[in-house]
Design an enzyme around this catalytic site. Structure first.
Site, PDB file in Angstrom:
ATOM      1  N   SER A  16       9.695  -0.220 -11.629  1.00 48.16           N
ATOM      2  CA  SER A  16       8.434  -0.640 -12.250  1.00 48.16           C
ATOM      3  C   SER A  16       7.253   0.111 -11.650  1.00 48.16           C
ATOM      4  O   SER A  16       7.401   0.840 -10.672  1.00 48.16           O
ATOM      5  CB  SER A  16       8.226  -2.156 -12.092  1.00 48.16           C
ATOM      6  OG  SER A  16       8.042  -2.472 -10.736  1.00 48.16           O
ATOM      7  N   ASP A  63      18.241  -2.424  -1.272  1.00 47.76           N
ATOM      8  CA  ASP A  63      17.100  -2.977  -0.552  1.00 47.76           C
ATOM      9  C   ASP A  63      16.749  -1.931   0.499  1.00 47.76           C
ATOM     10  O   ASP A  63      17.476  -1.760   1.485  1.00 47.76           O
ATOM     11  CB  ASP A  63      17.496  -4.311   0.099  1.00 47.76           C
ATOM     12  CG  ASP A  63      16.398  -4.877   0.980  1.00 47.76           C
ATOM     13  OD1 ASP A  63      15.373  -4.190   1.192  1.00 47.76           O
ATOM     14  OD2 ASP A  63      16.568  -6.011   1.470  1.00 47.76           O
ATOM     15  N   ASN A  90       8.703   5.514  -2.517  1.00 53.33           N
ATOM     16  CA  ASN A  90       7.589   4.832  -3.193  1.00 53.33           C
ATOM     17  C   ASN A  90       7.635   3.306  -3.079  1.00 53.33           C
ATOM     18  O   ASN A  90       6.598   2.652  -3.191  1.00 53.33           O
ATOM     19  CB  ASN A  90       7.579   5.253  -4.663  1.00 53.33           C
ATOM     20  CG  ASN A  90       6.708   4.353  -5.498  1.00 53.33           C
ATOM     21  OD1 ASN A  90       5.485   4.464  -5.487  1.00 53.33           O
ATOM     22  ND2 ASN A  90       7.328   3.419  -6.209  1.00 53.33           N
ATOM     23  N   TYR A 155      -0.841  -4.792   5.889  1.00 52.80           N
ATOM     24  CA  TYR A 155      -0.464  -3.816   4.848  1.00 52.80           C
ATOM     25  C   TYR A 155      -0.997  -2.433   5.225  1.00 52.80           C
ATOM     26  O   TYR A 155      -0.284  -1.431   5.152  1.00 52.80           O
ATOM     27  CB  TYR A 155      -1.047  -4.287   3.512  1.00 52.80           C
ATOM     28  CG  TYR A 155      -0.829  -3.357   2.330  1.00 52.80           C
ATOM     29  CD1 TYR A 155       0.376  -3.333   1.635  1.00 52.80           C
ATOM     30  CD2 TYR A 155      -1.861  -2.518   1.881  1.00 52.80           C
ATOM     31  CE1 TYR A 155       0.560  -2.492   0.531  1.00 52.80           C
ATOM     32  CE2 TYR A 155      -1.684  -1.678   0.779  1.00 52.80           C
ATOM     33  CZ  TYR A 155      -0.468  -1.680   0.109  1.00 52.80           C
ATOM     34  OH  TYR A 155      -0.294  -0.854  -0.986  1.00 52.80           O
ATOM     35  N   LYS A 159       0.530   1.579   5.750  1.00 52.65           N
ATOM     36  CA  LYS A 159       0.074   2.719   4.950  1.00 52.65           C
ATOM     37  C   LYS A 159      -0.517   3.829   5.825  1.00 52.65           C
ATOM     38  O   LYS A 159      -0.337   5.013   5.527  1.00 52.65           O
ATOM     39  CB  LYS A 159      -0.912   2.249   3.878  1.00 52.65           C
ATOM     40  CG  LYS A 159      -0.270   1.276   2.863  1.00 52.65           C
ATOM     41  CD  LYS A 159       0.968   1.854   2.195  1.00 52.65           C
ATOM     42  CE  LYS A 159       1.538   0.991   1.098  1.00 52.65           C
ATOM     43  NZ  LYS A 159       2.748   1.603   0.486  1.00 52.65           N
ATOM     44  N   THR A 190      -0.179  -2.384 -11.863  1.00 54.82           N
ATOM     45  CA  THR A 190       1.246  -2.633 -11.606  1.00 54.82           C
ATOM     46  C   THR A 190       1.440  -4.101 -11.215  1.00 54.82           C
ATOM     47  O   THR A 190       0.495  -4.892 -11.235  1.00 54.82           O
ATOM     48  CB  THR A 190       1.754  -1.764 -10.437  1.00 54.82           C
ATOM     49  OG1 THR A 190       1.188  -2.274  -9.215  1.00 54.82           O
ATOM     50  CG2 THR A 190       1.375  -0.299 -10.598  1.00 54.82           C
TER      51      THR A 190
HETATM   52  N1  LIG Z   1      -0.804  -0.818  -7.502  1.00 52.82           N
HETATM   53  C1  LIG Z   1      -1.725  -0.372  -6.695  1.00 52.82           C
HETATM   54  O1  LIG Z   1      -2.930  -0.560  -6.916  1.00 52.82           O
HETATM   55  C2  LIG Z   1      -1.320   0.405  -5.448  1.00 52.82           C
HETATM   56  C3  LIG Z   1      -2.334   1.018  -4.707  1.00 52.82           C
HETATM   57  C4  LIG Z   1      -2.004   1.748  -3.588  1.00 52.82           C
HETATM   58  C5  LIG Z   1      -0.676   1.876  -3.213  1.00 52.82           C
HETATM   59  N2  LIG Z   1       0.306   1.261  -3.934  1.00 52.82           N
HETATM   60  C6  LIG Z   1       1.696   1.448  -3.502  1.00 52.82           C
HETATM   61  O2  LIG Z   1       2.453   1.938  -4.599  1.00 52.82           O
HETATM   62  C7  LIG Z   1       3.831   1.665  -4.376  1.00 52.82           C
HETATM   63  C8  LIG Z   1       4.449   1.111  -5.649  1.00 52.82           C
HETATM   64  O3  LIG Z   1       3.913  -0.172  -5.904  1.00 52.82           O
HETATM   65  P1  LIG Z   1       3.431  -0.623  -7.363  1.00 52.82           P
HETATM   66  O4  LIG Z   1       1.972  -0.780  -7.301  1.00 52.82           O
HETATM   67  O5  LIG Z   1       4.022   0.224  -8.391  1.00 52.82           O
HETATM   68  O6  LIG Z   1       4.009  -2.123  -7.402  1.00 52.82           O
HETATM   69  P2  LIG Z   1       5.235  -2.746  -8.209  1.00 52.82           P
HETATM   70  O7  LIG Z   1       5.456  -4.092  -7.596  1.00 52.82           O
HETATM   71  O8  LIG Z   1       4.993  -2.666  -9.679  1.00 52.82           O
HETATM   72  O9  LIG Z   1       6.444  -1.768  -7.872  1.00 52.82           O
HETATM   73  C9  LIG Z   1       7.067  -1.760  -6.578  1.00 52.82           C
HETATM   74  C10 LIG Z   1       8.547  -1.506  -6.771  1.00 52.82           C
HETATM   75  O10 LIG Z   1       9.189  -1.539  -5.480  1.00 52.82           O
HETATM   76  C11 LIG Z   1      10.368  -2.318  -5.592  1.00 52.82           C
HETATM   77  N3  LIG Z   1      10.733  -2.907  -4.284  1.00 52.82           N
HETATM   78  C12 LIG Z   1      10.107  -3.910  -3.622  1.00 52.82           C
HETATM   79  N4  LIG Z   1      10.799  -4.226  -2.505  1.00 52.82           N
HETATM   80  C13 LIG Z   1      11.879  -3.395  -2.470  1.00 52.82           C
HETATM   81  C14 LIG Z   1      12.959  -3.241  -1.555  1.00 52.82           C
HETATM   82  N5  LIG Z   1      13.079  -4.007  -0.454  1.00 52.82           N
HETATM   83  N6  LIG Z   1      13.890  -2.310  -1.826  1.00 52.82           N
HETATM   84  C15 LIG Z   1      13.799  -1.529  -2.934  1.00 52.82           C
HETATM   85  N7  LIG Z   1      12.799  -1.634  -3.841  1.00 52.82           N
HETATM   86  C16 LIG Z   1      11.849  -2.558  -3.600  1.00 52.82           C
HETATM   87  C17 LIG Z   1      10.011  -3.389  -6.613  1.00 52.82           C
HETATM   88  O11 LIG Z   1      11.153  -3.997  -7.180  1.00 52.82           O
HETATM   89  C18 LIG Z   1       9.199  -2.605  -7.633  1.00 52.82           C
HETATM   90  O12 LIG Z   1       9.992  -2.044  -8.648  1.00 52.82           O
HETATM   91  C19 LIG Z   1       3.884   0.735  -3.177  1.00 52.82           C
HETATM   92  O13 LIG Z   1       4.247   1.473  -2.016  1.00 52.82           O
HETATM   93  C20 LIG Z   1       2.458   0.212  -3.077  1.00 52.82           C
HETATM   94  O14 LIG Z   1       2.137  -0.200  -1.772  1.00 52.82           O
HETATM   95  C21 LIG Z   1       0.008   0.528  -5.050  1.00 52.82           C
END
Ligand SMILES: NC(=O)c1ccc[n+]([C@@H]2O[C@H](COP(=O)([O-])OP(=O)(O)OC[C@H]3O[C@@H](n4cnc5c(N)ncnc54)[C@H](O)[C@@H]3O)[C@@H](O)[C@H]2O)c1
Length: 284
Positions: A16, A63, A90, A155, A159, A190
């Site tokens: 996702s 995981d 990611n 968090y 990062k 997301t």
């Molecule tokens: N959305 C934002 O605004 C934002 C901003 C900065 C950074 N990020 C980073 O982007 C990355 C992706 O997050 P996102 O925003 O797409 O969120 P999201 O929740 O939509 O996607 C995260 C994905 O990681 C998977 N995941 C979670 N725990 C896991 C585990 N233990 N093992 C394997 N997979 C696992 C989830 O199932 C999910 O598919 C993350 O590292 C997040 O910290 C997001």
């Protein structure tokens, strides 16, 4: 990596959000993609969606906060595709909570998914990329919160760690033909604010980013910002471009640039406090 066609990528958190956006952009560029995620149903939906568009993709559930599962996922990638060129670390969770609500489990979950998995990913996939001598790219998702921290420091610790790891490895891996990029997204639309949906049972009950926050108004602003955030497919295309051009930092927008300027100005102002003093040095 100029020519992506026919290369192989391994993407975590690919079921996702940003990970799926990256997987989709790479698949469109002709990359074979192994999708990895903890969320089985979403993973299968993502795989089937990309496969329906004729992409050469496969999926492996893992995981990533467990090293052995990441190692098994790497073996599955080599079995399926023969080699791997691009690693995208990611997967991440908005966990940890704020001062006053910290727990050992909360730290371990957040550090495990957001930082240990990146360290292990590089340890496991680095030698696999080196082995074929065709070069490659490692992209790890940090955040703007890895360049200028704010609320939810636990968090941000993870990062900043991903940024430090990527910056530190870039010169070393360049000599081996492997580029290193760190993705620092702003607010992306997301399910990050719903991260506890993937909390592994072994951690028990932990605080989400939204719980116990010292500054709840700021967290609510982040929630609203994510809901109205940038399309993850746009981020995926930026990452594809960053891989092709070996960008050190892949940034998604300029919204938080003033916060980074402010951080560096603050650090510089503190250099000014001691400028001109002569510290005692050397043996003595
Ligand atoms: N959305 C934002 O605004 C934002 C901003 C900065 C950074 N990020 C980073 O982007 C990355 C992706 O997050 P996102 O925003 O797409 O969120 P999201 O929740 O939509 O996607 C995260 C994905 O990681 C998977 N995941 C979670 N725990 C896991 C585990 N233990 N093992 C394997 N997979 C696992 C989830 O199932 C999910 O598919 C993350 O590292 C997040 O910290 C997001």
């Amino acid at each position: 990596m100029r020519d992506l066609e026919g290369k192989v990528a391994f993407v975590t958190g690919a079921a996702s959000g940003i990970g799926l956006g990256i997987a989709r952009a790479l698949a469109h560029a002709g990359v074979k993609v192994m999708l990895c995620d903890i969320e089985e149903q979403a993973l299968e939906t993502a795989r089937a969606g990309l496969a329906a568009g004729n992409a050469d993709v496969a999926a492996v559930r893992a995981d990533v906060s467990l090293r052995a599962e990441l190692e098994a996922a790497a073996r599955a990638t080599i079995e399926r595709f023969g080699k791997v060129h691009i690693l995208v670390n990611n997967a991440g969770v908005g966990g940890g909570g704020d001062y006053g609500s910290w727990t050992q489990a909360g730290w371990e979950w957040t550090l495990g998914v957001n930082l240990w998995s990146v360290i292990w990913g590089i340890e496991i996939f680095g030698p696999l990329i080196e082995a074929h001598g065709e070069g490659g790219q490692i992209v790890s998702t940090a955040s703007i919160a890895g360049l200028a921290g704010g609320v939810n420091p636990s968090y941000n610790v993870t990062k900043y760690g991903v940024v430090a790891l990527s910056e530190g490895l870039r010169p070393t891996l360049a000599e081996k033909g492997i580029g290193v990029s760190v993705l620092c997204p702003g607010l992306i639309r997301t399910r990050i604010m719903d991260s506890t949906r993937n909390l592994p049972e072994r951690f028990g009950q932990v605080e989400a980013m939204t719980e116990g926050a010292a500054d709840n108004a700021a967290i609510e602003m982040i929630r609203a910002g994510v809901a109205m955030g940038i399309d993850p497919d746009y981020v995926g295309e930026l990452v594809r471009e960053g891989i092709e051009e070996d960008w050190a930092y892949i940034l998604t927008d300029t919204d938080f640039e003033p916060a980074i300027d402010e951080r560096f100005a603050n650090i510089k102002a503190h250099f000014d406090k001691i400028r001109g003093r002569v510290p005692p040095r050397g043996a003595g």
